[in-house]
Design an enzyme around this catalytic site. Structure first.
Site, PDB file in Angstrom:
ATOM      1  N   ASP A  49       0.847  -1.195   0.000  1.00 53.20           N
ATOM      2  CA  ASP A  49       0.000   0.000   0.000  1.00 53.20           C
ATOM      3  C   ASP A  49       0.883   1.246   0.000  1.00 53.20           C
ATOM      4  O   ASP A  49       1.553   1.536   0.987  1.00 53.20           O
ATOM      5  CB  ASP A  49      -0.908  -0.034   1.235  1.00 53.20           C
ATOM      6  CG  ASP A  49      -1.647   1.270   1.481  1.00 53.20           C
ATOM      7  OD1 ASP A  49      -1.832   2.031   0.518  1.00 53.20           O
ATOM      8  OD2 ASP A  49      -2.035   1.508   2.641  1.00 53.20           O
TER       9      ASP A  49
ATOM     10  N   ASP B 207      -3.984   4.120   2.701  1.00 46.76           N
ATOM     11  CA  ASP B 207      -5.395   3.931   3.028  1.00 46.76           C
ATOM     12  C   ASP B 207      -5.719   2.538   3.536  1.00 46.76           C
ATOM     13  O   ASP B 207      -6.877   2.229   3.828  1.00 46.76           O
ATOM     14  CB  ASP B 207      -6.270   4.280   1.823  1.00 46.76           C
ATOM     15  CG  ASP B 207      -6.074   3.325   0.641  1.00 46.76           C
ATOM     16  OD1 ASP B 207      -5.189   2.443   0.730  1.00 46.76           O
ATOM     17  OD2 ASP B 207      -6.790   3.476  -0.365  1.00 46.76           O
TER      18      ASP B 207
ATOM     19  N   ASP C 246      -2.036  -1.142  -3.689  1.00 39.48           N
ATOM     20  CA  ASP C 246      -2.284  -0.402  -4.920  1.00 39.48           C
ATOM     21  C   ASP C 246      -1.153  -0.633  -5.916  1.00 39.48           C
ATOM     22  O   ASP C 246      -0.154  -1.295  -5.620  1.00 39.48           O
ATOM     23  CB  ASP C 246      -2.469   1.084  -4.622  1.00 39.48           C
ATOM     24  CG  ASP C 246      -1.435   1.644  -3.657  1.00 39.48           C
ATOM     25  OD1 ASP C 246      -0.240   1.343  -3.849  1.00 39.48           O
ATOM     26  OD2 ASP C 246      -1.808   2.374  -2.720  1.00 39.48           O
TER      27      ASP C 246
ATOM     28  N   ASP D 188     -10.562 -15.886 -15.308  1.00 42.33           N
ATOM     29  CA  ASP D 188     -11.352 -16.274 -14.146  1.00 42.33           C
ATOM     30  C   ASP D 188     -12.564 -17.101 -14.579  1.00 42.33           C
ATOM     31  O   ASP D 188     -13.232 -16.790 -15.572  1.00 42.33           O
ATOM     32  CB  ASP D 188     -11.820 -15.000 -13.426  1.00 42.33           C
ATOM     33  CG  ASP D 188     -12.541 -15.279 -12.143  1.00 42.33           C
ATOM     34  OD1 ASP D 188     -11.907 -15.818 -11.214  1.00 42.33           O
ATOM     35  OD2 ASP D 188     -13.744 -14.945 -12.050  1.00 42.33           O
TER      36      ASP D 188
ATOM     37  N   GLU E  72      -8.433 -20.626 -15.379  1.00 44.59           N
ATOM     38  CA  GLU E  72      -8.894 -21.125 -14.090  1.00 44.59           C
ATOM     39  C   GLU E  72     -10.082 -22.034 -14.385  1.00 44.59           C
ATOM     40  O   GLU E  72     -11.201 -21.563 -14.585  1.00 44.59           O
ATOM     41  CB  GLU E  72      -9.337 -19.994 -13.153  1.00 44.59           C
ATOM     42  CG  GLU E  72      -9.769 -20.538 -11.793  1.00 44.59           C
ATOM     43  CD  GLU E  72     -10.767 -19.674 -11.043  1.00 44.59           C
ATOM     44  OE1 GLU E  72     -10.855 -19.799  -9.809  1.00 44.59           O
ATOM     45  OE2 GLU E  72     -11.490 -18.886 -11.693  1.00 44.59           O
TER      46      GLU E  72
END
Length: 559
Positions: free
Chosen positions: A36, A40, A44, A222, A283
């Site tokens: 991060d 926050d 990211d 996915d 996947e």
């Protein structure tokens, strides 16, 4: 929405049969839990860029990014509202371009997650569908159906959501009356696309090109086995305690239908328009290795996750069988086998391998679970399992934090949990939060160095300090050192393109094989095993007096 394109050159293509993805070690980054930079409490893209030097030093070949697209984050980004933009929680398109450029400059390829089975209910298409009439082109992009019963107040069939509860939700029509139902194999905020619709097919060609133009090296797809549903959507209930993604059952009318193969042949043609050996990885939770191999025929996917291997328990006979079958089935269609032990959807293998009972995929483990594994045994087996895996021919996947020996976080407080599975099952399934806790970088920093503050979207346990990267980076006995050593030896010896030969004469609880010049022996039993006279190149644990202890694996140079 249209976004400006910035082309980031990918690596040059190789000759057929030696493409990078055939032997690559690919490191999965779950962006919200990796690093991060903003403070926050959510990871990211700038945080990833800042930590690429660590991954280069670790010795991986590529990274796979879980979703970072615009999303309401109802399912941690797997509910996409805009497939060609970055969600502000992760940064901007400019941040993505910088990360891509820096990764490529370090010789690290980048594949990104693509979610084609469903969108977010906040996607502009679904919002248009809600205001359109039944039978309209807007609704035809999704699977809207009339309900059963006199007033249509019963779902169109009895399908259950992967996350628990019914797989159908009824909408309120624009005039305020109860209306049609829409299918969502996952959360109600994730409506399934209708892949029989040419408009859906063309939209995903556009999305593929959107990211290929920016320079990504491929896509992890996915729910690749879920796009096509059987005509008529017949009733079906899976067996009790079946894996939530269908790995134990071959007859579900929404998993593994033949029509998916033509979709991925089409995608293969799109990727072939680009230089650099761009790759597709499925996947696809399917019952057998042979069924999974159908996804990687020459004109379809390039890789498919070997979930049969991931789900195999700590048992020598079963592991030898799945390795043998994988090295038969995948090369038979011209593809490499892949090997994987952990990801963002399963219990981390430093915990799972010490469990005495099998837990179906997606169910998770928590403080009230009856099987509370021994963390010492779990880490010892995890180190041995990775030592075994990274010697196998083909491509290997690592999940962020496993190089630190991170276990599943079992004792998350109920109020901290965020997985939709937890809520849709009324807390009867813990779900996947335990493998998604933000990883530790610095032992003595706030939030263990995950970011510049103490904030963390899931709470980190106090044990994270001793498992942090800073606590391990100078310790030759640490799990981090083990991974670095294994990856360096694997690369130098070209084990990914090696040939495996089984070695006989060892006890039944031992796996022994040779890959070119390296001999690998793993003791999965309860008694020490004598080693041949040899030079120890690397061991997952201490090896004393020429004896290999239980739950230990070793690489040898035998002369």
């Amino acid at each position: 929405m249209t976004h400006p394109t910035v082309h980031v050159p990918a690596a040059a293509p190789s000759r057929p049969g030696s493409e990078w993805w055939r032997t690559a070690v690919i490191y999965q980054i779950y962006p919200r839990s990796f690093a991060d930079a903003s403070g926050d409490g959510i990871g990211d893209l700038r945080g990833i860029t800042d930590r690429l030097a660590h991954l280069q030093e670790l010795g991986i070949d590529a990274i796979w990014l879980s979703p970072f697209y615009r999303s309401p984050q109802r399912d941690a980004g797997y509910d996409v509202s805009d497939y060609c933009d970055v969600d502000p929680v992760f940064g901007t398109l400019a941040d993505m371009d910088r990360m891509l450029g820096d990764a490529h400059a370090r010789g690290i390829r980048v594949i990104v997650d693509l979610v084609p089975n469903h969108s977010s209910d906040q996607h502009v298409w679904f919002q248009e569908a809600l205001t359109a009439e039944p039978g309209s082109p807007e609704r035809a992009r999704y699977l809207f159906r009339d309900g059963r019963g006199v007033d249509g107040d019963e779902p169109p069939n009895n399908w259950e959501s992967v996350f628990g509860g019914p797989a159908w939700t009824r909408v309120t029509e624009p005039d305020g009356t109860p209306g049609q139902w829409y299918l969502h194999l996952f959360d109600a905020s994730q409506p399934d696309f209708d892949w029989a619709n040419p408009e859906v097919q063309e939209e995903f060609r556009r999305i593929l090109r959107c990211w290929l133009d920016r320079g990504v090296d491929g896509f992890r797809v996915d729910v690749a086995h879920g796009l096509v549903k059987t005509d008529g959507l017949p009733d079906h209930l899976p067996p009790l305690d079946a894996d939530s993604m269908g790995g134990g059952s071959g007859d579900a009318p929404y998993w593994g239908q033949d029509g998916v193969h033509e979709i991925f042949r089409d995608w293969n043609r799109v990727l072939a328009e680009y230089d650099g050996d761009r790759a597709l990885c499925a996947e696809a939770w399917l019952p057998t290795v042979d069924q999974t191999a159908l996804w990687v025929r020459p004109d379809e996917m390039h890789q498919a996750f070997n979930f049969s291997y991931l789900m195999t328990p700590w048992d020598a006979a079963q592991l030898r069988e799945v390795i043998t079958e994988s090295l038969r089935a995948y090369p038979a269609v011209g593809a490499p086998s892949t090997w994987v032990l952990s990801n963002h959807d399963v219990i981390r293998h430093a915990t799972r391998l010490a469990m005495t009972t099998a837990v179906p995929q997606g169910y998770g483990i928590g403080p009230a679970s009856p099987d509370q594994p021994d963390p010492v045994v779990g880490l010892r087996r995890a180190r041995a399992a990775t030592t075994l895996m990274l010697a196998l021919p083909g491509s290997a996947y690592l999940y962020q934090g496993e190089e630190l020996g991170l276990p599943e976080v079992i004792d998350l407080p109920d109020e901290a949990r965020q997985d939709p599975t937890w809520f849709r099952t009324g807390g009867t399934r813990y779900g996947r939060d335990g493998c998604r806790v933000p990883i530790p970088w610095q032992a003595d920093a706030p939030g263990y160095g995950f970011g510049p503050s103490e904030r963390s979207w899931l709470p980190q346990p106090t044990s994270w300090a001793r498992l942090s990267r800073s606590a391990q980076e100078h310790d030759p006995d640490s799990t981090l050192w083990l991974y670095r050593t294994l990856l360096a030896l694997r690369r130098n010896a070209s084990l990914g393109s090696g040939t495996l030969t089984w070695l006989d004469g060892y006890p039944a609880d031992v796996i022994a094989f040779r890959t070119d010049e390296i001999t690998v022996i793993a003791n999965l039993g309860s008694e020490p095993v004598a080693l041949p006279t040899a030079t120890v190149l690397v061991s997952s644990g201490p090896v004393d007096g020429g004896m290999l202890p239980p739950d230990t694996a070793v690489w040898l140079s035998v002369r």
